[in-house]
Design an enzyme around this catalytic site. Structure first.
Site, PDB file in Angstrom:
ATOM      1  N   HIS A  60      -3.736   0.708   1.063  1.00 14.54           N
ATOM      2  CA  HIS A  60      -3.494   1.425   2.326  1.00 14.54           C
ATOM      3  C   HIS A  60      -2.006   1.357   2.681  1.00 14.54           C
ATOM      4  O   HIS A  60      -1.367   2.381   2.958  1.00 14.54           O
ATOM      5  CB  HIS A  60      -4.337   0.793   3.444  1.00 14.54           C
ATOM      6  N   GLU A  61      -1.466   0.141   2.662  1.00 16.13           N
ATOM      7  CA  GLU A  61      -0.058  -0.030   3.020  1.00 16.13           C
ATOM      8  C   GLU A  61       0.861   0.571   1.956  1.00 16.13           C
ATOM      9  O   GLU A  61       1.937   1.078   2.280  1.00 16.13           O
ATOM     10  CB  GLU A  61       0.261  -1.520   3.226  1.00 16.13           C
ATOM     11  N   HIS A  80       1.513   4.147   2.719  1.00 15.26           N
ATOM     12  CA  HIS A  80       2.606   4.293   3.693  1.00 15.26           C
ATOM     13  C   HIS A  80       3.964   4.090   3.008  1.00 15.26           C
ATOM     14  O   HIS A  80       4.910   4.857   3.224  1.00 15.26           O
ATOM     15  CB  HIS A  80       2.467   3.240   4.807  1.00 15.26           C
TER      16      HIS A  80
END
Length: 446
Positions: free
Chosen positions: A18-19, A22
């Site tokens: 998820h990170e 980003h």
């Protein structure tokens, strides 16, 4: 330990990716990333590479990507062009959306990988209806084919059960079925507000329906159990208990559960001959401290029925990943509908699970095998992705709303409006976390 390791691995994979979503898009958009952390708290592992500090922290409930941002401290003149808040709203939208979209893409890959090993589908047929349950009171019969739940078509057993359980506390649940005789009818479940419905919602539990037909033949005998000590063997057909005929396995199971430590005289058939045995069920304490009896017998399913409702096959790799896409879309839509029902008051907060429940399910799925664990990871990844896309300030979705509004207006929303939104979002998430932990604890306590 097995459960803990399965949970930690799941968090590391899902949060890291998820990170990383980003991070990658931030770098592609020319934003300087100062820190990439998996976990919260003081890092116990740090490695500097280029401009970015890579960290592992002890609280495995999330992670973050820290970018250069003038709103969070002084930024040097040289770094201003690389600050997140100085980018065009379209770039900020892309960076923020990348995390949850990575989770959804990961779910497609995980499901696709699992399905490439083989797929077992259960058609939505009712095999067994347990007496004195919500399903029995609604009039379900063995042989019913579930076609829809509150007007939503269902294609398999899992979808049917999910739709029923999610709607159980919202009011009457209209289940469209085709009976064994071919007639079309509606079975109405009216259990909203009952303790039984609340317990089912909290434990994602059992409404009294099983897809399998269970015979009165013993399919397995546990070693050291009262059944083994009484001389029972797989293949024995149970015919009577204390002189009363046994009509179904459920009848026998209910009797043993209600008879902890009490002698039961069992009559059974083996190779055409009738035998009797005295069995005294072990006394087992449940999490809610009630005592039940257990004899260590497993039933034998009706193999002809099992062959009718079960379909096992191995799709091509392309089809497997296509099915992964379909499953991800379906579960994402179900998750969105659940949050909608939650907001409107048509779903119980008992369905919300926290880290303890997720850890427990992680351990159980890992024990069942690789496919089960992959599909668990996919499901949690979908939940993480959809949750983060909700338009709640402090979540990625809330930031998407702010940046979209800025793009449309040509200027940011006022600082006061943003602060109020962030406080509201933080309060809402704290409340949700409190409910999740409460549900976890009450589940553990039974």
């Amino acid at each position: 330990m097995h459960t803990l390791l399965a949970f930690i691995f799941a968090i590391l994979i899902l949060v890291s990716l998820h990170e990383f979503g980003h991070y990658i898009v931030a770098r592609l958009c020319g934003v300087k990333v100062v820190r990439f952390s998996v976990g919260f708290g003081k890092p116990f592992f740090t490695r500097k590479r280029g401009d970015t500090e890579w960290c592992l922290a002890p609280i495995p409930l999330g992670g973050y990507v820290k970018m250069v941002d003038t709103r969070e401290g002084e930024v040097s003149e040289a770094d201003l062009p690389y600050a997140f808040d100085k980018q065009h709203p379209a770039k900020r939208i892309a960076i923020v959306a990348a995390g949850p979209l990575t989770n959804l893409a990961l779910a497609v890959l995980l499901y696709g990988l699992s399905f490439s090993f083989g797929v077992t589908e259960l058609r939505p047929y009712v095999g067994t209806v347990e007496p004195d349950t919500i399903a029995a009171r609604a009039g379900f019969q063995s042989g019913d084919k579930i076609q829809s739940v509150n007007g939503t078509p269902v294609a398999d057993w899992g979808s049917a059960q999910t739709e029923i359980v999610l709607n159980l506390e919202a009011g009457k649940v209209a289940v469209g079925v085709q009976t064994a005789s071919g007639a079309q009818t509606v079975r109405t479940i009216d259990a909203a507000g009952t303790p039984e419905a609340g317990k089912i919602a909290k434990n994602q539990g059992y409404i009294g329906l099983m897809p399998f037909k269970i015979t009165t033949v013993a399919g397995g005998v546990e070693k050291g159990s009262p059944a083994e000590k009484a001389g029972l063997k797989p293949g024995d057909r149970l015919t009577a208990a204390d002189g009363k005929p046994i009509a179904s396995w459920q009848e026998w199971a209910n009797l043993t559960r209600q008879s902890p430590g009490k002698k039961i005289t069992l009559t059974y058939e083996r190779a055409g001959q009738t035998h009797t045995a005295d069995i005294r069920p072990d006394t087992v304490e449940q999490p809610d401290h009630t005592l039940i009896g257990r004899v260590g017998l497993r039933p034998q399913p009706d193999r002809a029925w099992d062959a009718q409702i079960r379909r096992s096959y191995r799709p091509s790799v392309v089809r497997a990943f296509g099915m992964g896409w379909e499953k991800t879309v379906s579960h994402s839509w179900t998750t969105l509908k659940f949050f909608g029902k939650l907001i409107s008051g048509n779903a119980s907060v008992s369905h919300i699970s926290g880290p303890l429940t997720i850890a427990d399910i992680a351990g159980q799925s890992a024990e069942l095998g690789l496919q089960s664990y992959l599909e668990f990871l996919a499901l949690v990844s979908i939940s993480l992705g959809v949750l983060n896309l909700l338009p709640v300030p402090v979540l990625d979705g809330g930031h998407l709303v702010f940046y979209t509004a800025e793009w449309i207006r040509g200027k940011p929303l006022g600082e006061r409006v943003q602060n109020i939104g962030l406080r509201f979002g933080l309060a809402l998430m704290m409340l949700m976390m409190a409910v999740a932990f409460f549900n976890d604890v009450t589940r553990l306590l039974g």
